[in-house]
Design a protein around this motif. Structure first.
Motif, mmCIF file in Angstrom:
data_model
loop_
_atom_site.group_PDB
_atom_site.id
_atom_site.type_symbol
_atom_site.label_atom_id
_atom_site.label_comp_id
_atom_site.label_asym_id
_atom_site.label_seq_id
_atom_site.Cartn_x
_atom_site.Cartn_y
_atom_site.Cartn_z
ATOM 1 N N ASN A 166 -34.608 -41.212 -15.838
ATOM 2 C CA ASN A 166 -35.658 -40.205 -15.961
ATOM 3 C C ASN A 166 -36.835 -40.805 -16.716
ATOM 4 O O ASN A 166 -36.678 -41.254 -17.858
ATOM 5 C CB ASN A 166 -35.141 -38.978 -16.710
ATOM 6 N N LEU A 181 -40.908 -37.541 -14.323
ATOM 7 C CA LEU A 181 -41.079 -36.197 -14.870
ATOM 8 C C LEU A 181 -42.519 -35.870 -15.238
ATOM 9 O O LEU A 181 -42.800 -34.749 -15.662
ATOM 10 C CB LEU A 181 -40.198 -36.027 -16.115
ATOM 11 N N HIS A 237 -36.099 -40.256 -11.329
ATOM 12 C CA HIS A 237 -36.924 -39.053 -11.378
ATOM 13 C C HIS A 237 -38.121 -39.309 -12.294
ATOM 14 O O HIS A 237 -37.930 -39.648 -13.474
ATOM 15 C CB HIS A 237 -36.133 -37.861 -11.918
ATOM 16 N N ALA A 245 -40.683 -40.400 -18.247
ATOM 17 C CA ALA A 245 -41.696 -39.447 -18.693
ATOM 18 C C ALA A 245 -42.932 -40.202 -19.164
ATOM 19 O O ALA A 245 -42.836 -41.084 -20.023
ATOM 20 C CB ALA A 245 -41.163 -38.586 -19.835
ATOM 21 N N LEU A 275 -35.404 -34.527 -23.507
ATOM 22 C CA LEU A 275 -35.058 -35.670 -22.664
ATOM 23 C C LEU A 275 -34.194 -36.665 -23.430
ATOM 24 O O LEU A 275 -33.199 -37.178 -22.899
ATOM 25 C CB LEU A 275 -36.337 -36.349 -22.160
#
Length: 323
Positions: free
Chosen positions: A178, A205, A203, A180, A216
């Motif tokens: 993930n 974000l 992913h 960010a 997170l």
């Protein structure tokens, strides 16, 4: 004293330099100083100036010294100063370093990578992070081994290296990466969107607020910092304070914070080597525990109290230099 902090990052920016300037403003005000954060120097009256970024703040450095020849000047060296600009634009960058009364480096190995003539006026300061409300890895999601990447998407961060590493994992791995962060360019935005579409283990974000980032980290078991250059990333401080294990590229900016013997390094840009470490963290509880113990042991070096003390010591030293 009345202090000026110069950062090239504007008021709406979430760049690391802006965050550093605002955090230092709070810490220095706690020490009794009056502090202004500006993006440039326009002749404002003050007792001392701290300029973040030798190259990007070069005009402010030059203007301050011309107008205030006898007043203290501190220049903070960023990763791009040390590992790019002093080589690409040596005249401007080295002039700022030469003009400064004191240089601040943000990791322990900066002295190795700047001219030896500046070593006598270099001090090291570790950026701090607040104690998070929850620890890293405290809320793992069932059936997933979450790995986070936090920071602006840009070339210097090599931001998709963990995503590329995830492509090398065995089919039965439960790892999900993930990421960010705000893309630095439209090209980075397109790359992140494309990787999210094509890679089921990745992913993106987007840019998260502080509560989102804390969440997170809480659901993540590992953080990856894959940068090709760093001046001393604050996200390392945050992960250590949260007890979140780190897998890091073996660059001076990471080794200067985590230590030469930290057990989680991989060769910069090597996604296959990173994939092996990611898989090892997922499958070997003893290795994951070793990483967690290492970052937890470093946590006390990244406290706001330590950073404030380092700032106070830097001010005392530069005042002594100026007599």
């Amino acid at each position: 004293m009345h202090l000026l902090i110069i950062t090239p990052a504007g008021p709406d920016s979430k760049a690391g330099n802006r965050a550093t300037a605002l955090r230092w403003q709070v810490l220095l005000e706690q020490s009794g100083h009056q502090v202004q954060v500006l993006t440039g120097y326009e002749g404002e009256t003050a007792d001392l100036m701290i300029a973040l970024h030798a190259w990007r703040s070069a005009h402010a450095v030059e203007a301050w010294r011309e107008q205030n020849p006898d007043k203290p000047l501190i220049v903070v060296l960023t990763g791009t100063d040390i590992y790019h600009h002093q080589h690409e634009y040596p005249g401007v960058t080295l002039a700022s370093m030469d003009t400064a009364d004191l240089l601040i480096g943000l990791h322990d190995l900066v002295a190795r990578d700047i001219p030896e003539s500046f070593s006598d006026k270099l001090v090291t300061l570790r950026q701090s992070a607040a104690q998070p409300a929850v620890r890293g890895g405290s809320r793992p999601e069932p059936g997933q081994f979450n790995i986070c990447v936090i920071g602006h998407l840009r070339d210097e961060k090599d931001s998709l290296r963990a995503a590329l590493a995830a492509r090398h994992l065995p089919e039965d791995s439960s790892i999900v990466v993930n990421c960010a962060g705000r893309p630095h360019t439209e090209e980075w935005r397109e790359k992140a969107l494309s990787e999210s579409k094509d890679n089921p283990r990745f992913h993106w974000l987007g840019e998260l607020d502080k509560p989102g980032l804390e969440n997170l980290m809480a659901v993540s078991s590992v953080m990856v910092i894959s940068s090709v250059m760093e001046g001393g990333a604050n996200v390392v401080s945050e992960a250590c304070r949260a007890g979140l294990p780190i897998l890091a590229s073996d660059i001076p900016g990471n080794k200067g914070l985590l230590g030469e013997d930290y057990p989680g390094y991989f060769p910069v840009g090597d996604d296959k080597a990173l994939a092996q470490l990611m898989s090892r963290a997922e499958r070997e509880p003893e290795y994951l525990a070793k990483l967690r113990a290492a970052v937890s042991a470093l946590a006390e070096t990244f406290t706001p109290e330590k950073e404030r003390q380092s700032l106070d010591e830097a001010l005392a030293r530069v005042l002594d230099i100026r007599g």
